[in-house]
Structures are given as C-alpha cells and as structure tokens.
Design a protein around this motif. Structure first.
Motif, PDB file in Angstrom:
ATOM      1  N   TRP A 185      -9.972  52.401 -19.385  1.00 40.55           N
ATOM      2  CA  TRP A 185     -10.241  51.104 -20.001  1.00 40.55           C
ATOM      3  C   TRP A 185      -9.939  49.957 -19.055  1.00 40.55           C
ATOM      4  N   TRP A 186      -8.878  50.077 -18.275  1.00 35.51           N
ATOM      5  CA  TRP A 186      -8.420  48.967 -17.437  1.00 35.51           C
ATOM      6  C   TRP A 186      -8.908  49.082 -15.999  1.00 35.51           C
ATOM      7  N   GLN A 187      -9.850  49.994 -15.753  1.00 38.27           N
ATOM      8  CA  GLN A 187     -10.399  50.167 -14.415  1.00 38.27           C
ATOM      9  C   GLN A 187     -11.874  49.809 -14.409  1.00 38.27           C
ATOM     10  N   ASN A 188     -12.303  49.195 -13.323  1.00 42.57           N
ATOM     11  CA  ASN A 188     -13.691  48.761 -13.178  1.00 42.57           C
ATOM     12  C   ASN A 188     -14.502  49.875 -12.527  1.00 42.57           C
ATOM     13  N   LEU A 189     -15.429  50.452 -13.265  1.00 47.36           N
ATOM     14  CA  LEU A 189     -16.228  51.547 -12.732  1.00 47.36           C
ATOM     15  C   LEU A 189     -17.110  51.102 -11.570  1.00 47.36           C
ATOM     16  N   ASN A 190     -17.326  49.795 -11.442  1.00 43.60           N
ATOM     17  CA  ASN A 190     -18.150  49.282 -10.347  1.00 43.60           C
ATOM     18  C   ASN A 190     -17.393  49.186  -9.028  1.00 43.60           C
ATOM     19  N   THR A 191     -16.121  49.577  -9.031  1.00 41.90           N
ATOM     20  CA  THR A 191     -15.352  49.674  -7.780  1.00 41.90           C
ATOM     21  C   THR A 191     -14.828  51.099  -7.655  1.00 41.90           C
ATOM     22  N   PRO A 192     -15.709  52.031  -7.293  1.00 45.16           N
ATOM     23  CA  PRO A 192     -15.335  53.453  -7.246  1.00 45.16           C
ATOM     24  C   PRO A 192     -14.233  53.769  -6.235  1.00 45.16           C
ATOM     25  N   GLU A 193     -13.984  52.843  -5.308  1.00 49.54           N
ATOM     26  CA  GLU A 193     -12.943  53.080  -4.305  1.00 49.54           C
ATOM     27  C   GLU A 193     -11.576  53.316  -4.943  1.00 49.54           C
ATOM     28  N   GLN A 194     -11.345  52.747  -6.127  1.00 47.48           N
ATOM     29  CA  GLN A 194     -10.056  52.931  -6.785  1.00 47.48           C
ATOM     30  C   GLN A 194      -9.883  54.350  -7.331  1.00 47.48           C
TER      31      GLN A 194
ATOM     32  N   GLY B 270     -10.585  56.957  -5.342  1.00 48.59           N
ATOM     33  CA  GLY B 270     -10.383  57.814  -4.177  1.00 48.59           C
ATOM     34  C   GLY B 270     -11.579  57.977  -3.263  1.00 48.59           C
ATOM     35  N   PHE B 271     -12.606  57.159  -3.435  1.00 46.90           N
ATOM     36  CA  PHE B 271     -13.773  57.252  -2.566  1.00 46.90           C
ATOM     37  C   PHE B 271     -13.686  56.212  -1.443  1.00 46.90           C
ATOM     38  N   LEU B 272     -14.412  56.475  -0.367  1.00 52.95           N
ATOM     39  CA  LEU B 272     -14.476  55.526   0.731  1.00 52.95           C
ATOM     40  C   LEU B 272     -15.321  54.321   0.311  1.00 52.95           C
ATOM     41  N   THR B 273     -15.174  53.220   1.021  1.00 51.27           N
ATOM     42  CA  THR B 273     -15.902  52.006   0.676  1.00 51.27           C
ATOM     43  C   THR B 273     -17.410  52.254   0.692  1.00 51.27           C
ATOM     44  N   ASN B 274     -18.024  52.008  -0.445  1.00 52.10           N
ATOM     45  CA  ASN B 274     -19.475  52.172  -0.627  1.00 52.10           C
ATOM     46  C   ASN B 274     -19.953  53.617  -0.476  1.00 52.10           C
ATOM     47  N   GLN B 275     -19.039  54.582  -0.531  1.00 56.66           N
ATOM     48  CA  GLN B 275     -19.486  55.986  -0.567  1.00 56.66           C
ATOM     49  C   GLN B 275     -20.170  56.267  -1.898  1.00 56.66           C
ATOM     50  N   VAL B 276     -19.740  55.558  -2.924  1.00 57.52           N
ATOM     51  CA  VAL B 276     -20.354  55.672  -4.246  1.00 57.52           C
ATOM     52  C   VAL B 276     -21.050  54.359  -4.573  1.00 57.52           C
ATOM     53  N   GLN B 277     -22.317  54.474  -4.976  1.00 65.43           N
ATOM     54  CA  GLN B 277     -23.082  53.298  -5.373  1.00 65.43           C
ATOM     55  C   GLN B 277     -23.426  53.376  -6.854  1.00 65.43           C
ATOM     56  N   PRO B 278     -22.980  52.402  -7.653  1.00 69.30           N
ATOM     57  CA  PRO B 278     -23.395  52.368  -9.062  1.00 69.30           C
ATOM     58  C   PRO B 278     -24.881  52.021  -9.165  1.00 69.30           C
ATOM     59  N   LEU B 279     -25.530  52.550 -10.170  1.00 61.16           N
ATOM     60  CA  LEU B 279     -26.932  52.226 -10.401  1.00 61.16           C
ATOM     61  C   LEU B 279     -27.241  52.330 -11.885  1.00 61.16           C
ATOM     62  N   SER B 280     -28.374  51.777 -12.265  1.00 66.65           N
ATOM     63  CA  SER B 280     -28.823  51.822 -13.652  1.00 66.65           C
ATOM     64  C   SER B 280     -30.105  52.624 -13.745  1.00 66.65           C
TER      65      SER B 280
ATOM     66  N   ALA C  91     -24.817  54.986 -13.902  1.00 69.50           N
ATOM     67  CA  ALA C  91     -24.726  56.198 -13.089  1.00 69.50           C
ATOM     68  C   ALA C  91     -24.066  55.898 -11.750  1.00 69.50           C
ATOM     69  N   TRP C  92     -23.605  56.952 -11.121  1.00 70.41           N
ATOM     70  CA  TRP C  92     -23.063  56.892  -9.758  1.00 70.41           C
ATOM     71  C   TRP C  92     -23.906  57.779  -8.847  1.00 70.41           C
ATOM     72  N   HIS C  93     -24.168  57.273  -7.646  1.00 69.64           N
ATOM     73  CA  HIS C  93     -24.717  58.108  -6.577  1.00 69.64           C
ATOM     74  C   HIS C  93     -23.616  58.275  -5.541  1.00 69.64           C
TER      75      HIS C  93
ATOM     76  N   LEU D 133     -25.627  62.858  -8.236  1.00 68.84           N
ATOM     77  CA  LEU D 133     -25.964  61.818  -9.207  1.00 68.84           C
ATOM     78  C   LEU D 133     -25.235  62.153 -10.497  1.00 68.84           C
ATOM     79  N   ALA D 134     -24.317  61.287 -10.904  1.00 73.37           N
ATOM     80  CA  ALA D 134     -23.539  61.497 -12.129  1.00 73.37           C
ATOM     81  C   ALA D 134     -23.887  60.386 -13.108  1.00 73.37           C
ATOM     82  N   ILE D 135     -24.231  60.760 -14.337  1.00 78.01           N
ATOM     83  CA  ILE D 135     -24.624  59.753 -15.327  1.00 78.01           C
ATOM     84  C   ILE D 135     -23.644  59.726 -16.487  1.00 78.01           C
ATOM     85  N   ASP D 136     -23.542  58.558 -17.085  1.00 80.61           N
ATOM     86  CA  ASP D 136     -22.888  58.429 -18.391  1.00 80.61           C
ATOM     87  C   ASP D 136     -23.980  58.390 -19.444  1.00 80.61           C
ATOM     88  N   TYR D 137     -23.881  59.275 -20.435  1.00 82.85           N
ATOM     89  CA  TYR D 137     -24.871  59.295 -21.505  1.00 82.85           C
ATOM     90  C   TYR D 137     -24.818  57.989 -22.306  1.00 82.85           C
TER      91      TYR D 137
END
Length: 368
Positions: A47-56, A58-68, A79-81, A156-160
């Motif tokens: 709840w208190w974490q921003n999914l748009n900053t995947p680095e938190q 454990g990923f490297l900077t921009n290793q994960v890109q959010p998308l719609s 979704a995450w790539h 590619l990981a999606i949230d339903y």
C-alpha cells in the motif's frame, strides 16, 4: 460440579465455533463477498510503495519498465516489463535514459530490446490471488525466470483487472480477457511470435494461463512455445473440498461427513475455473503442445493431487480413443529424484509433450 461446568463451557464453545463456521461459509454464497474472498484483490502488502518505482523492490534503475495494456472491453491493465540482467548490463547507458512514463513505453530502449532482437524470448507471468505484481516473492520469481538465459528472456508481468493499479473488478471471464489482451499485446505490439512466448501461471494464475492457452489455440489458432503451471488446481469446486487458507483455515472439508451440505454450498460457486476441461480442450485442439506441471508435495494450500489429475487428463487427451490410468502409467516415463520428488513425462508422437514434476521440499535444520 466443576467438571460439569467445564463440560458445559466446552460444549457451548464448540457450538459457537460451529455456528461461526456455518455463518462464514454462508456469507461466501453472497457473490460480492465470494469475489473478495476468492480473488483477495484488495489485500496487498505494498500500500505504501509506489509500483512505478520498481527499484525499491530490488531491481536496477530502469531494469523494469511499467506499462499499460488496454483490454477489448475498456479496462486498462498495469504491467511490468523486466529486462534480463545480461541484456541490461550490455545496454545500461541507453536504458538509464528511458522514461518511466508507462504511456510512452513503446518509445523506450527497453521496448526496442524486446521487440527488435530476433533472439529475445518472452515469459508472460500470471500471478496468484491477492496483491500486485510486486507482492512478496513475485519479484524474485521474475529474476529467476529470466536467469535461464540472462541475455534473452524478458518477463511481462500483469496485474489483472481490480488488482493494484489496474482498473475494473475481477471475475473469471474478465481475467481470461486480461490474459488474452496480454498475449495479443506481446504478439501485435511487441511483435514477438508465439513460438518465442511461454505462459507461466502460479496458483490462480495457472487457471488463467490454461484458459488463455486454450482460447488462443481454439479461437486464434495460435500455439505458444510452452505453458508452465505451478501449483494448479483441477477446478474451484474440487479445490474447495480440501482447500485450507494458508494451510490452517479449512473451507468445506469440515463438512465432509455431510456431503449434502457440501453440494449445497458448492452450487453457489460463481467462478468455477474448470482448468481440467480446458487442458483437455487445449491438448485436443493443438497440433503441438508443450505443457509442464509443477507442484510441491508440501503445498499447504492446494493439494498436489490436483497436478496428478491434470497430468492424467492431459495425457489421456492425446489419444482419440482415450486411455485408462493403468494404460497411461504403462507408457509414461518416470524419473525418481529421491527426496527431491519425481518427474513424469508423456510424449505423444513427439508433438504433444506433457510433464509433471512433484517437488518435495525438505526442511533444513536451523543454524544457531
């Protein structure tokens, strides 16, 4: 006298527990309550974490890109790539310049690495109930999935719908629509051919993956490189007969001495997720199928015998005449892994390959 009082207290305590149990099960016959308890889409630890900053996570900077990803019925999936680590290392400078704006994902270096590399492979991951793409060990799963070929396998990981930042509310047909939207995005937007795509599902996600694979073969005449089901279940009604929440809170198993009551409550199950029949349809309809079933014998939630039943159903479906369990057992190959479990395989003319791995997790002693 004291013993009589203790007996009455124990009696009324048991009566209260029984009444509370019946009340709880009765509440599950209400569609809205049933939906929230089954999908648990409002339960999450981020709840208190921003999914748009995947680095938190454990990923490297921009290793994960959010998308719609849009769905044909008007919902928007979050979704995450995930870029494989070796590919990230080789292209770090360009990836660091990527924008985290999901609306412009197709303009990023990460998207180019996925769509323009003819050697790239894509795993589409369908998670279980509750939480988001970043819930618990799911982020570790993405890293593990790409580690097999760290320069090729993207995830590619999606949230339903109704989960995390995705719009809408979950139900069976909706989640299948979401899964189909994800694979069509992969094929039509990212231009990844189906022979380079593997569908992976865990728990609830196995029902989604099986349904998407079956729909794709039957309606789109599309077959993927593989389908991997981790801790699947035959169908929801069968599952509820033995299912315990977190291995502790039973759902319908206390009513085993009263099959009439079990049948009564099962009539109210709205989303039945008939994975077994969909697996049979998938195997029947496909020209070639590569199906892998994995289950822990120690699974506290979903009994491993569900995987056994799905394996036999899939193997049986490869024969137009059908086969008995004894016939399947006589032809399948088995490899004993000792304390680690076993692997059973079924190969029909080299075109329909089905395997089942039952894993035994041995507890390790705690070191002081």
């Amino acid at each position: 006298m004291a013993s009589a009082i203790s007996f009455r207290k124990a009696f009324w305590f048991l009566v209260a527990c029984g009444a509370l149990y019946i009340l709880s099960v009765s509440l599950l016959t209400i569609p809205l309550v049933q939906k929230h308890v089954f999908y648990l889409h409002k339960v999450q630890t981020s709840w208190w974490q921003n999914l748009n900053t995947p680095e938190q996570f454990g990923f490297l900077t921009n290793q994960v890109q959010p998308l719609s990803i849009p769905t044909p019925d008007g919902e928007t999936l979050y979704a995450w790539h995930v870029v494989p680590i070796a590919k990230y290392t080789a292209n770090e400078e360009s990836l660091l310049n990527d924008s985290a704006d999901s609306a412009h994902f197709t303009d990023t270096a990460a998207f180019s690495l996925l769509s323009e590399d003819p050697s790239s492979r894509l795993v589409i991951n369908f998670h279980g109930n509750a939480g988001t793409v970043a819930q618990g060990w799911r982020t570790d799963t993405y890293r593990a999935l790409s580690s097999g070929a760290a320069d090729k396998v993207h995830v590619l990981a999606i949230d339903y719908r109704g989960f995390g930042y995705s719009t809408g509310s979950p139900d069976e047909q909706g989640l299948i629509t979401d899964g189909v939207a994800a694979v069509q995005w992969a094929m039509n937007v990212a231009h990844i051919p189906p022979e380079r795509i593997v569908l992976v599902g865990q728990s609830l996600g196995t029902a989604v993956a099986a349904a998407v694979a079956e729909y794709s073969v039957r309606e789109l005449h599309t077959e993927f490189a593989g389908v991997v089901l981790i801790a699947p279940f035959s169908d929801v009604r069968t599952l509820l007969l033995t299912y315990s929440i977190k291995g502790f809170l039973p759902v319908l198993s206390p009513l085993k001495p009263y099959p009439v009551l079990q049948k009564f409550f099962l009539r109210y199950v709205k989303d039945t997720w008939e994975t077994s029949s969909r697996i049979v349809s998938l195997v029947h309809s496909s020209q070639q199928v590569n199906l892998h079933i994995i289950h822990s014998k120690n699974d506290p939630d979903i009994f491993w015998k569900h995987s056994e039943a799905l394996f036999y159903a899939a193997a049986n479906a490869t024969s137009p005449q059908g086969m008995s369990l004894k016939q399947v057992d006589g032809v399948k190959t088995r490899r004993d892994l000792g304390e680690g479990g076993s692997i059973e395989s079924w190969n029909a003319d080299g075109t329909k390959k089905i395997s089942k791995q039952i894993v035994t997790i041995v507890s390790q002693p705690t070191l002081a």
